[in-house]
Design a protein around this motif. Structure first.
Motif, PDB file in Angstrom:
ATOM      1  N   GLU A  37     -34.131   3.591   6.045  1.00  8.63           N
ATOM      2  CA  GLU A  37     -33.893   3.817   7.477  1.00  8.63           C
ATOM      3  C   GLU A  37     -35.182   3.614   8.257  1.00  8.63           C
ATOM      4  OE1 GLU A  37     -32.010   7.704   7.893  1.00  8.63           O
ATOM      5  OE2 GLU A  37     -30.127   6.641   8.285  1.00  8.63           O
ATOM      6  N   VAL A  38     -36.279   4.159   7.760  1.00 10.81           N
ATOM      7  CA  VAL A  38     -37.594   3.975   8.374  1.00 10.81           C
ATOM      8  C   VAL A  38     -38.608   3.792   7.248  1.00 10.81           C
ATOM      9  CG1 VAL A  38     -37.127   5.247  10.507  1.00 10.81           C
ATOM     10  CG2 VAL A  38     -37.956   6.472   8.498  1.00 10.81           C
ATOM     11  N   GLY A  58     -34.271  12.001   0.258  1.00 11.03           N
ATOM     12  CA  GLY A  58     -34.452  10.551   0.261  1.00 11.03           C
ATOM     13  C   GLY A  58     -35.800  10.101   0.765  1.00 11.03           C
ATOM     14  N   HIS A  59     -36.805  10.963   0.681  1.00 13.76           N
ATOM     15  CA  HIS A  59     -38.145  10.665   1.185  1.00 13.76           C
ATOM     16  C   HIS A  59     -38.984  10.071   0.057  1.00 13.76           C
ATOM     17  CE1 HIS A  59     -42.023  12.286   3.283  1.00 13.76           C
ATOM     18  NE2 HIS A  59     -41.870  10.989   3.423  1.00 13.76           N
ATOM     19  N   PHE A  60     -39.494   8.858   0.255  1.00 16.10           N
ATOM     20  CA  PHE A  60     -40.295   8.175  -0.751  1.00 16.10           C
ATOM     21  C   PHE A  60     -41.721   8.003  -0.250  1.00 16.10           C
ATOM     22  CE2 PHE A  60     -42.101   4.152  -2.352  1.00 16.10           C
ATOM     23  CZ  PHE A  60     -42.162   4.468  -3.712  1.00 16.10           C
ATOM     24  N   VAL A  61     -42.699   8.398  -1.080  1.00 14.07           N
ATOM     25  CA  VAL A  61     -44.110   8.226  -0.739  1.00 14.07           C
ATOM     26  C   VAL A  61     -44.839   7.647  -1.951  1.00 14.07           C
ATOM     27  CG1 VAL A  61     -44.192  10.043   1.008  1.00 14.07           C
ATOM     28  CG2 VAL A  61     -44.634  10.608  -1.389  1.00 14.07           C
ATOM     29  N   GLN A 102     -30.294  10.886  -0.781  1.00 16.43           N
ATOM     30  CA  GLN A 102     -31.137  10.988  -1.971  1.00 16.43           C
ATOM     31  C   GLN A 102     -30.585  10.054  -3.051  1.00 16.43           C
ATOM     32  OE1 GLN A 102     -33.918  12.840  -2.186  1.00 16.43           O
ATOM     33  NE2 GLN A 102     -34.364  12.215  -4.272  1.00 16.43           N
ATOM     34  N   PRO A 103     -31.196   8.890  -3.266  1.00 17.62           N
ATOM     35  CA  PRO A 103     -30.650   7.954  -4.252  1.00 17.62           C
ATOM     36  C   PRO A 103     -30.903   8.429  -5.680  1.00 17.62           C
ATOM     37  CG  PRO A 103     -32.691   7.110  -3.354  1.00 17.62           C
ATOM     38  CD  PRO A 103     -32.398   8.370  -2.605  1.00 17.62           C
ATOM     39  N   ASP A 104     -29.946   8.138  -6.568  1.00 14.87           N
ATOM     40  CA  ASP A 104     -30.193   8.469  -7.963  1.00 14.87           C
ATOM     41  C   ASP A 104     -31.091   7.400  -8.568  1.00 14.87           C
ATOM     42  OD1 ASP A 104     -28.664   6.251  -8.744  1.00 14.87           O
ATOM     43  OD2 ASP A 104     -26.846   7.436  -8.984  1.00 14.87           O
ATOM     44  N   ALA A 169     -32.627  15.990  -7.254  1.00 17.05           N
ATOM     45  CA  ALA A 169     -33.212  17.000  -6.368  1.00 17.05           C
ATOM     46  C   ALA A 169     -34.628  16.636  -5.936  1.00 17.05           C
ATOM     47  CB  ALA A 169     -33.220  18.361  -7.063  1.00 17.05           C
ATOM     48  N   GLY A 170     -35.109  15.505  -6.410  1.00 17.18           N
ATOM     49  CA  GLY A 170     -36.446  15.055  -6.029  1.00 17.18           C
ATOM     50  C   GLY A 170     -37.556  15.680  -6.836  1.00 17.18           C
ATOM     51  N   GLU A 171     -37.223  16.318  -7.964  1.00 20.66           N
ATOM     52  CA  GLU A 171     -38.239  16.938  -8.801  1.00 20.66           C
ATOM     53  C   GLU A 171     -38.812  15.917  -9.773  1.00 20.66           C
ATOM     54  OE1 GLU A 171     -36.708  20.371 -10.757  1.00 20.66           O
ATOM     55  OE2 GLU A 171     -35.651  21.088  -8.990  1.00 20.66           O
ATOM     56  N   ARG A 172     -40.116  15.887  -9.895  1.00 21.31           N
ATOM     57  CA  ARG A 172     -40.770  14.957 -10.814  1.00 21.31           C
ATOM     58  C   ARG A 172     -40.834  15.576 -12.203  1.00 21.31           C
ATOM     59  NH1 ARG A 172     -46.285  12.949  -9.436  1.00 21.31           N
ATOM     60  NH2 ARG A 172     -45.602  11.092 -10.528  1.00 21.31           N
ATOM     61  N   PRO A 173     -40.510  14.785 -13.250  1.00 21.16           N
ATOM     62  CA  PRO A 173     -40.611  15.326 -14.612  1.00 21.16           C
ATOM     63  C   PRO A 173     -42.055  15.587 -14.968  1.00 21.16           C
ATOM     64  CG  PRO A 173     -40.192  12.976 -14.674  1.00 21.16           C
ATOM     65  CD  PRO A 173     -40.061  13.381 -13.228  1.00 21.16           C
ATOM     66  N   ALA A 174     -42.292  16.713 -15.607  1.00 21.45           N
ATOM     67  CA  ALA A 174     -43.646  17.063 -16.015  1.00 21.45           C
ATOM     68  C   ALA A 174     -43.841  16.688 -17.480  1.00 21.45           C
ATOM     69  CB  ALA A 174     -43.888  18.560 -15.830  1.00 21.45           C
ATOM     70  N   PRO A 175     -44.970  16.084 -17.823  1.00 23.88           N
ATOM     71  CA  PRO A 175     -45.218  15.765 -19.228  1.00 23.88           C
ATOM     72  C   PRO A 175     -45.374  17.035 -20.039  1.00 23.88           C
ATOM     73  CG  PRO A 175     -47.183  15.389 -17.917  1.00 23.88           C
ATOM     74  CD  PRO A 175     -46.082  15.685 -16.947  1.00 23.88           C
TER      75      PRO A 175
END
Length: 281
Positions: A37-38, A58-61, A102-104, A169-175
């Motif tokens: 969208e932006v 759906g926020h990507f950085v 929020q895309p899968d 949910a936008g959570e990053r997997p932790a090693p």
């Protein structure tokens, strides 16, 4: 313009939901494309780096070079990308974009393709070209595996389902903590891997990234494995790694009971026809 075949992977990471993001033999994916969208894109002029991440809503950085966008978006490893200009690897961009939902995991590459086309005027096509390829087979006639490759009967279905929920949910997997084997995945770097109940494709992809050439799996092995593998990275300077480490080909046979052979093969590559620096906004 030049080939990116000599660019080595810095880190291979696979946790639960996926093998290493770009595989050794799959065809580049050209469609579909989805637009954010932006999207704000600026040349990164500082030493600060924003790790690539999808945040809730759906926020990507990210801070990354165009090479990474192309590789992940078109699902093709760097050594199978032709025609990238020098700035496509050397210049990093700060990207701040938002999708309408929020895309899968499977949807995200389509957004990267859309971003490349919308903002970098990207165009490319797929060609078959002859190049060196490696074939991975069993080293021993009786099929005995090495001590670092052990079959696992762990059921990963629940772990994968939970990881997908966290992903959405936008959570990053932790090693996993240092020294601890990952569950249903693999962690590693150039020419090394520690895996728990992981598929052999992770090893194949790590080897392809390290060697900068496609690796074809002809072992016939299926299922999940615990893997412990470490070898001298290609091109490592003398004295920069422990003397106890062996080259990849030797380590594969000693540690995993596998053998690597080199030949020529026809491989699909992504050829870049157009790529422009975006106007900042």
């Amino acid at each position: 313009m030049r080939s990116i075949g000599s660019v080595a992977a810095i880190l291979c990471l696979s946790l639960l939901t996926r093998s290493i993001p770009v595989t050794a033999q799959e065809s580049p994916v050209l469609e579909p494309r989805v637009s954010f969208e932006v999207a704000s894109i600026k040349v990164n002029t500082s030493r600060d780096r924003t790790p690539m991440q999808w945040q809730p809503g759906g926020h990507f950085v990210a801070t990354l070079p165009v090479l990474s966008l192309v590789s992940i978006g078109y699902q093709v490893p760097a050594y199978r990308i032709e025609g990238l200009p020098d700035w496509g690897l050397s210049t990093r961009f700060d990207i701040n974009a938002r999708a309408d939902h929020q895309p899968d995991f499977d949807e995200r590459s389509a957004y990267f393709r859309g971003l490349l086309v919308d903002r970098f005027r990207f165009a490319a096509h797929v060609e078959r070209r002859e190049m060196d390829v490696h074939t991975l087979t069993l080293a021993r006639s009786d099929g005995t595996l090495g001590p670092g490759l052990r079959r696992s009967d762990v059921n990963c279905d629940q772990a994968i389902a939970e990881a997908r929920k966290r992903n959405l949910a936008g959570e990053r997997p932790a090693p996993p903590p240092p020294g601890e084997r990952p569950k249903c995945g693999a962690v590693g770097g150039i020419s090394q891997m520690t895996g728990g109940a992981t598929q052999l494709v992770n090893l194949v992809n790590m080897l392809a990234q390290a060697l900068g050439k496609p690796v074809v799996d002809k072992t016939g092995l299926t299922g999940r494995f615990d893997i412990d593998f470490v070898a001298v990275p290609p091109g490592a300077r003398e004295g920069s790694v422990p003397a106890s480490l062996s080259p990849i080909s030797t380590a594969l046979e000693d540690q995993l009971g596998l053998k690597m052979q080199t030949g020529r093969g026809s491989v699909e590559v992504l050829v870049i026809d157009r790529l422009e620096k975006p106007t900042e906004n």
